[in-house]
Design a protein around this motif. Sequence first.
Motif, short mmCIF file in Angstrom:
data_model
loop_
_atom_site.label_atom_id
_atom_site.label_comp_id
_atom_site.label_asym_id
_atom_site.label_seq_id
_atom_site.Cartn_x
_atom_site.Cartn_y
_atom_site.Cartn_z
N ASP A 221 1.00 -1.24 -0.12
CA ASP A 221 0.12 -0.07 -0.14
C ASP A 221 0.92 1.10 0.15
O ASP A 221 1.83 1.36 -0.05
CB ASP A 221 -1.00 -0.02 1.26
CG ASP A 221 -0.35 0.05 2.49
OD1 ASP A 221 0.91 0.53 2.80
OD2 ASP A 221 -0.81 -0.36 3.43
N ALA A 222 0.08 2.45 0.30
CA ALA A 222 1.01 3.57 0.04
C ALA A 222 1.82 4.03 1.06
O ALA A 222 3.03 4.66 0.90
CB ALA A 222 -0.16 4.69 -0.08
N GLN A 223 1.77 3.21 2.14
CA GLN A 223 2.78 3.11 3.49
C GLN A 223 3.54 1.97 3.25
O GLN A 223 4.30 1.68 4.33
CB GLN A 223 1.93 2.98 4.90
CG GLN A 223 1.11 4.37 4.96
CD GLN A 223 -0.10 4.46 4.13
OE1 GLN A 223 -0.78 3.49 3.81
NE2 GLN A 223 -0.31 5.84 3.46
N GLN A 224 3.82 1.20 2.37
CA GLN A 224 4.69 0.06 2.04
C GLN A 224 4.31 -0.65 3.05
O GLN A 224 5.02 -1.76 3.33
CB GLN A 224 6.08 0.52 2.22
CG GLN A 224 6.62 1.58 0.91
CD GLN A 224 6.34 0.91 -0.48
OE1 GLN A 224 7.19 -0.04 -0.56
NE2 GLN A 224 5.58 1.40 -1.16
N GLN A 225 3.06 -1.12 3.11
CA GLN A 225 2.74 -2.34 4.34
C GLN A 225 2.38 -3.34 3.25
O GLN A 225 1.73 -3.14 2.21
CB GLN A 225 1.41 -1.83 5.05
CG GLN A 225 1.98 -0.66 5.89
CD GLN A 225 2.84 -1.14 7.21
OE1 GLN A 225 2.46 -2.33 7.87
NE2 GLN A 225 3.94 -0.43 7.36
N ARG A 226 2.70 -4.70 3.70
CA ARG A 226 2.30 -5.62 2.70
C ARG A 226 0.85 -6.15 2.84
O ARG A 226 0.58 -6.34 4.23
CB ARG A 226 3.36 -6.97 2.89
CG ARG A 226 4.82 -6.69 2.54
CD ARG A 226 5.65 -7.98 3.11
NE ARG A 226 6.93 -7.62 2.68
CZ ARG A 226 7.89 -6.80 3.09
NH1 ARG A 226 7.53 -6.26 4.20
NH2 ARG A 226 9.04 -6.78 2.70
N HIS A 227 0.53 -6.77 1.89
CA HIS A 227 -1.09 -7.30 1.94
C HIS A 227 -1.16 -8.48 1.10
O HIS A 227 -0.92 -8.50 -0.25
CB HIS A 227 -2.01 -6.36 1.49
CG HIS A 227 -2.14 -4.99 2.10
ND1 HIS A 227 -2.81 -4.89 3.35
CD2 HIS A 227 -1.60 -3.93 1.94
CE1 HIS A 227 -2.68 -3.47 3.83
NE2 HIS A 227 -1.94 -2.97 3.13
N TYR A 228 -1.25 -9.67 1.55
CA TYR A 228 -1.02 -10.87 1.14
C TYR A 228 -2.39 -11.64 1.15
O TYR A 228 -3.16 -11.43 2.04
CB TYR A 228 -0.38 -11.88 1.83
CG TYR A 228 1.26 -11.80 1.44
CD1 TYR A 228 1.96 -12.85 0.56
CD2 TYR A 228 2.07 -10.78 1.60
CE1 TYR A 228 3.21 -12.59 0.06
CE2 TYR A 228 3.13 -10.58 1.03
CZ TYR A 228 4.23 -11.82 0.49
OH TYR A 228 5.46 -11.63 0.17
N TYR A 229 -3.11 -12.19 -0.10
CA TYR A 229 -4.21 -13.06 0.06
C TYR A 229 -4.09 -14.22 -0.67
O TYR A 229 -3.33 -14.61 -1.49
CB TYR A 229 -5.20 -11.96 -0.98
CG TYR A 229 -5.33 -10.69 -0.61
CD1 TYR A 229 -5.88 -10.16 0.62
CD2 TYR A 229 -4.63 -9.53 -1.21
CE1 TYR A 229 -6.03 -8.66 0.75
CE2 TYR A 229 -4.64 -8.29 -1.20
CZ TYR A 229 -5.16 -7.83 0.07
OH TYR A 229 -5.33 -6.73 0.44
N ALA A 230 -4.81 -15.31 -0.24
CA ALA A 230 -5.11 -16.50 -0.80
C ALA A 230 -5.52 -16.29 -2.21
O ALA A 230 -6.60 -15.71 -2.22
CB ALA A 230 -5.57 -17.47 0.03
N ALA A 231 -5.26 -17.02 -3.18
CA ALA A 231 -5.98 -17.02 -4.47
C ALA A 231 -5.84 -18.48 -5.33
O ALA A 231 -5.36 -19.46 -4.61
CB ALA A 231 -5.21 -15.98 -5.27
N SER A 232 -6.39 -18.44 -6.21
CA SER A 232 -6.48 -19.73 -7.05
C SER A 232 -6.84 -19.20 -8.45
O SER A 232 -7.33 -18.24 -9.00
CB SER A 232 -7.65 -20.71 -6.62
OG SER A 232 -8.86 -20.03 -6.92
N PHE A 233 -6.34 -20.25 -9.42
CA PHE A 233 -6.64 -20.12 -10.86
C PHE A 233 -6.54 -21.60 -11.42
O PHE A 233 -6.17 -22.57 -10.74
CB PHE A 233 -5.77 -19.26 -11.64
CG PHE A 233 -4.55 -19.59 -11.70
CD1 PHE A 233 -3.89 -20.50 -12.65
CD2 PHE A 233 -3.45 -19.18 -10.62
CE1 PHE A 233 -2.52 -20.71 -12.67
CE2 PHE A 233 -2.10 -19.61 -10.62
CZ PHE A 233 -1.63 -20.20 -11.74
#
Length: 303
Positions: A221-233
């Motif tokens: 994000d703009a504050q360089q905080q990480r955001h991870y999400y589980a995903a699939s394809f």
Amino acid sequence: MRAPVDALYRDYLARRQPSARGKIRFDGVNGFDVYNPTAPFYDGERWLMAARVEKRDSERSEVRFFHWQGGNQAYLLPDAPIFPLQDPFVCRIGGQLVLGGVEVEFTAGGEVSRWRTQFWCGSTLDQLRLLSCGPWGMKDIRLVQLADARILVFTRPQGQPGGRGTIGWTIIDRLSELTAQTLSRATLLEQVDENDWCGANEAHLLADGRVGVLAHVARFDAQQQRHYYAASFIFDPASGVSSAIKIIACRDDFLPGDSKRDDLGDVVFSGGLYGLPGEEVRLFCGTSDCEVQWRSVADPFQV
């Protein structure tokens, strides 16, 4: 078409549903965090999980094995082999158990200097032997055996090419071809925005010959905080085409808990799926780089 991860997240929030969830407690490792697990796998006698074990203030990790009995408790196998690796994964190729994990080198001051993926192979845990290593700088390499016995390999280069992390793919005929040179030549899939990143975590051969991939997508994000999400394809090895990647879980779908660092509070690192195809399954994840949690989700590969 590349998708911004924040747009994938907004789409997920519009369709998500509540479901059962829980934390796994790991006995036998007092004083250590346990996170980034594999899904439970059967070794012929019992259900096991491999996971990353380390001190809260350290990146020096071990992969340890635990006996999982189907609930929210897992017990250390004290006689099982220990690997000085991070972020384990397991699969079976040609009847052999393949264990992978990330080898990390540190500077004299204890900082991470470089990393690569190791692959170990054997008929049982006690017989695992080093098979090969991936290129320096590459994590999130995953394998699955196709119906014709060839092996589909997902890679994740960074830099040029790869940016912050892009999933690639290649097909090999046998495990002996699993080399750094082969992995470096993989074809890249354009799935997320070039400012974001993604990686494969687990691959499943589907009944129609395609491959379901449990993955993660991530952004700053703009504050360089990480955001991870589980995903699939879903990936078609015959055509080299994948479905659009989609988020299937985010951090606040799981129970509140500790975080290794302040910038890791919103991290979900996909571990594996456990259950019957076409039904609701359990998604096992590492949360905030210090715990293992699970959540029930609809089978993301139902076709």
